[in-house]
Design a protein around this motif. Structure first.
Motif, short mmCIF file in Angstrom:
data_model
loop_
_atom_site.label_atom_id
_atom_site.label_comp_id
_atom_site.label_asym_id
_atom_site.label_seq_id
_atom_site.Cartn_x
_atom_site.Cartn_y
_atom_site.Cartn_z
N VAL A 188 0.86 -1.18 0.00
CA VAL A 188 0.00 0.00 0.00
C VAL A 188 0.90 1.23 0.00
O VAL A 188 1.80 1.36 0.83
CB VAL A 188 -0.94 0.02 1.23
CG1 VAL A 188 -1.77 1.30 1.24
CG2 VAL A 188 -1.84 -1.21 1.22
N GLU A 189 0.64 2.14 -0.93
CA GLU A 189 1.46 3.36 -1.09
C GLU A 189 0.72 4.57 -0.52
O GLU A 189 -0.40 4.88 -0.94
CB GLU A 189 1.78 3.59 -2.57
CG GLU A 189 2.60 4.83 -2.83
CD GLU A 189 2.82 5.09 -4.30
OE1 GLU A 189 3.31 6.19 -4.65
OE2 GLU A 189 2.48 4.20 -5.13
N HIS A 190 1.35 5.23 0.43
CA HIS A 190 0.81 6.46 1.02
C HIS A 190 1.60 7.65 0.48
O HIS A 190 2.83 7.59 0.36
CB HIS A 190 0.93 6.44 2.56
CG HIS A 190 0.30 5.24 3.20
ND1 HIS A 190 -0.99 5.26 3.70
CD2 HIS A 190 0.78 4.00 3.44
CE1 HIS A 190 -1.27 4.07 4.22
NE2 HIS A 190 -0.22 3.29 4.08
N ARG A 191 0.90 8.74 0.22
CA ARG A 191 1.55 9.96 -0.24
C ARG A 191 1.37 11.07 0.79
O ARG A 191 0.24 11.34 1.24
CB ARG A 191 0.96 10.41 -1.58
CG ARG A 191 1.38 9.54 -2.77
CD ARG A 191 2.86 9.73 -3.10
NE ARG A 191 3.24 8.97 -4.29
CZ ARG A 191 3.22 9.48 -5.53
NH1 ARG A 191 2.84 10.76 -5.71
NH2 ARG A 191 3.58 8.75 -6.55
N ALA A 192 2.48 11.69 1.19
CA ALA A 192 2.46 12.84 2.09
C ALA A 192 2.68 14.10 1.28
O ALA A 192 3.64 14.20 0.51
CB ALA A 192 3.54 12.69 3.16
N ALA A 193 1.79 15.08 1.44
CA ALA A 193 1.92 16.35 0.74
C ALA A 193 3.14 17.11 1.26
O ALA A 193 3.67 16.80 2.33
CB ALA A 193 0.65 17.18 0.92
N PRO A 194 3.64 18.09 0.50
CA PRO A 194 4.85 18.81 0.94
C PRO A 194 4.77 19.36 2.36
O PRO A 194 5.75 19.30 3.10
CB PRO A 194 4.96 19.93 -0.10
CG PRO A 194 4.32 19.37 -1.33
CD PRO A 194 3.19 18.53 -0.83
N HIS A 195 3.64 19.88 2.77
CA HIS A 195 3.53 20.49 4.09
C HIS A 195 3.28 19.49 5.22
O HIS A 195 3.20 19.89 6.38
CB HIS A 195 2.37 21.50 4.07
CG HIS A 195 1.03 20.86 3.86
ND1 HIS A 195 0.55 20.52 2.61
CD2 HIS A 195 0.06 20.47 4.75
CE1 HIS A 195 -0.64 19.96 2.73
NE2 HIS A 195 -0.96 19.93 4.01
N GLN A 196 3.16 18.21 4.92
CA GLN A 196 2.83 17.21 5.94
C GLN A 196 4.05 16.50 6.53
O GLN A 196 3.90 15.65 7.40
CB GLN A 196 1.89 16.14 5.35
CG GLN A 196 0.48 16.60 5.08
CD GLN A 196 -0.40 15.47 4.59
OE1 GLN A 196 -0.17 14.91 3.52
NE2 GLN A 196 -1.42 15.14 5.38
N LEU A 197 5.25 16.85 6.11
CA LEU A 197 6.43 16.12 6.55
C LEU A 197 6.56 16.12 8.07
O LEU A 197 6.80 15.08 8.69
CB LEU A 197 7.68 16.72 5.91
CG LEU A 197 9.00 16.03 6.31
CD1 LEU A 197 9.01 14.59 5.82
CD2 LEU A 197 10.19 16.80 5.75
N ARG A 198 6.40 17.30 8.69
CA ARG A 198 6.57 17.39 10.14
C ARG A 198 5.52 16.56 10.87
O ARG A 198 5.83 15.84 11.83
CB ARG A 198 6.50 18.84 10.57
CG ARG A 198 6.80 19.07 12.04
CD ARG A 198 6.84 20.55 12.35
NE ARG A 198 7.14 20.78 13.76
CZ ARG A 198 7.24 21.99 14.30
NH1 ARG A 198 7.07 23.08 13.55
NH2 ARG A 198 7.51 22.12 15.59
N ALA A 199 4.27 16.64 10.45
CA ALA A 199 3.20 15.88 11.10
C ALA A 199 3.40 14.37 10.93
O ALA A 199 3.15 13.59 11.86
CB ALA A 199 1.85 16.31 10.54
N VAL A 200 3.87 13.97 9.76
CA VAL A 200 4.09 12.54 9.52
C VAL A 200 5.21 12.02 10.42
O VAL A 200 5.08 10.97 11.07
CB VAL A 200 4.42 12.29 8.03
CG1 VAL A 200 4.87 10.84 7.82
CG2 VAL A 200 3.20 12.57 7.16
N ASN A 201 6.31 12.73 10.50
CA ASN A 201 7.42 12.28 11.33
C ASN A 201 7.05 12.30 12.82
O ASN A 201 7.55 11.48 13.60
CB ASN A 201 8.66 13.13 11.08
CG ASN A 201 9.39 12.67 9.82
OD1 ASN A 201 9.38 11.50 9.47
ND2 ASN A 201 10.01 13.61 9.12
#
Length: 381
Positions: A188-201
């Motif tokens: 399953v491939e998830h895509r994080a938008a440019p502004h979501q990096l901090r929230a994802v980490n």
């Protein structure tokens, strides 16, 4: 001192397994129709639907068999669960005669049709599609919940890709179709938008992994696979320009080849495939009957030996009983003997020393007492 729990069994290298969800109606009819078509076109050798009376009330079970080069037989079992009006979960376990080749066909396509407007190709835990890009939620709580479910509750491999900048049409194409066919319905491939990096980490901190800016990371499972190191499965840069991301594809393939622990419920599904298999060839049926005959013969031999041992034990018990009776007869007292047998004398002696209640002596007569003491006995009144 408390003992540590035993390690869960690992997935055998010959086994392919996944859980999915069909979001449309009449999933069983879709399976029957496609399996008939695949058999008629000789894509699969044969298939079987287990009768409802022999399966659980809320389950429909389908079995299929096919071969992959070079003449490797694959047996697969799909269990369809009648969940609700909004969809049906399905579990697919396949086992080959040799270690699984990820370049071979996906077992899911041996059961389900491959049209793009299908509704069966959703991962069961996250409800996301296998061969598509799945944007991560904007809400932070939903984001954390989704990633936690992907790590802890899914049988699939989950990959998070960060878009360093908003991609064009070519960059929005899913990357999973570039993998080997055997991984198409396991990733399953998830895509994080440019502004979501901090929230994802922030959400990934509890799992000990980090998503590089403009890169990708393969998420660990629970429990994580032995040999998994976050740095080995993180890719520093992924160019979303339509080119093939070789480094990312290699990381996903390496992760899928790790001896991962069987997820919850997978061991029971694998056991059902091996022990409850119904779709037998003529040779397999003959072999099974031979094994049954051998098993019955062993059981009969064991019963015969047990019977003989019981009979021998009974004979020995009767002999011992007869010998005991003879010895008791020799110890019986001789008639007319006044003192009784030695055993009786011993018993009487023992009774005297047991310390039982003593019988008091009778009181002496008054006259005898007066005569002995020299006094007059009291006069009668």
């Amino acid at each position: 001192m408390p003992t540590s729990p035993s390690a869960p069994p690992t997935t055998p290298p010959t086994v392919w397994l996944v859980r999915g969800r069909h979001l449309g109606p009449a999933a069983a009819d879709v399976l029957r129709s496609n399996l008939r078509r695949l058999k008629d076109t000789e894509v699969i050798q044969d298939f079987l639907e287990v009768p409802e009376s022999e399966s659980a009330e809320s389950e429909r079970i389908f079995e299929a068999r096919w071969t992959v080069p070079p003449e490797v037989t694959v047996r697969a079992r799909l269990t369809l669960t009648e969940d609700s009006a909004f969809g049906q979960d399905w579990t697919l376990v396949a086992e080959a005669e040799q270690p699984w080749d990820q370049r071979g066909p996906s077992p899911a396509t041996m059961f389900w049709p491959q049209e793009r407007d299908i509704s069966w190709d959703h991962e069961a835990a996250t409800r996301l599609r296998f061969l598509d890009t799945n944007a991560l939620p904007e809400d932070d709580k939903e984001l954390r919940r989704l990633l936690r479910t992907a790590v802890r509750g899914s049988w699939a491999v989950h990959v998070v890709v960060h878009e360093a900048m908003t991609p064009d049409q070519r960059g929005r194409r899913p990357l999973t179709p570039l993998l080997g066919s055997g991984l198409h319905h396991r990733v399953v491939e998830h895509r994080a938008a440019p502004h979501q990096l901090r929230a994802v980490n922030w959400a990934l901190r509890e799992f000990g992994v980090e998503l590089p800016r403009g890169g990708a990371v393969v998420l660990p499972g629970t429990p994580s696979a032995p040999g998994y190191e976050a740095a080995d499965f993180a890719v520093r840069s992924v160019f979303l320009d339509g080119s093939e991301p070789t480094e990312l594809l290699d990381a996903v393939t390496r992760y899928a080849a790790l001896p991962r622990p069987l997820p919850d419920g997978a061991e029971a599904a694998l056991t059902a495939l091996r022990q409850d298999w119904r779709l037998l060839t003529l040779e397999e049926e003959l072999d099974r009957e031979r094994k049954l005959v051998a098993m019955y013969a062993e059981a009969l031999d064991a019963m015969t030996k047990s019977r003989d041992l019981y009979r021998e034990a009974a004979e020995r018990a009767n002999e011992a009983l007869a010998a005991y009776r003879d010895s008791v007869g020799e110890l019986r007292p001789v008639a007319g003997r006044q003192n009784g047998s030695p055993l009786q004398q011993l018993t009487r002696t023992w009774e005297r020393f047991k310390g039982g209640p003593r019988v008091p002596r009778p009181a002496a007569h008054p006259e005898a007492t007066a005569e002995k003491t020299g006094t007059e006995p009291p006069a009668d009144r």
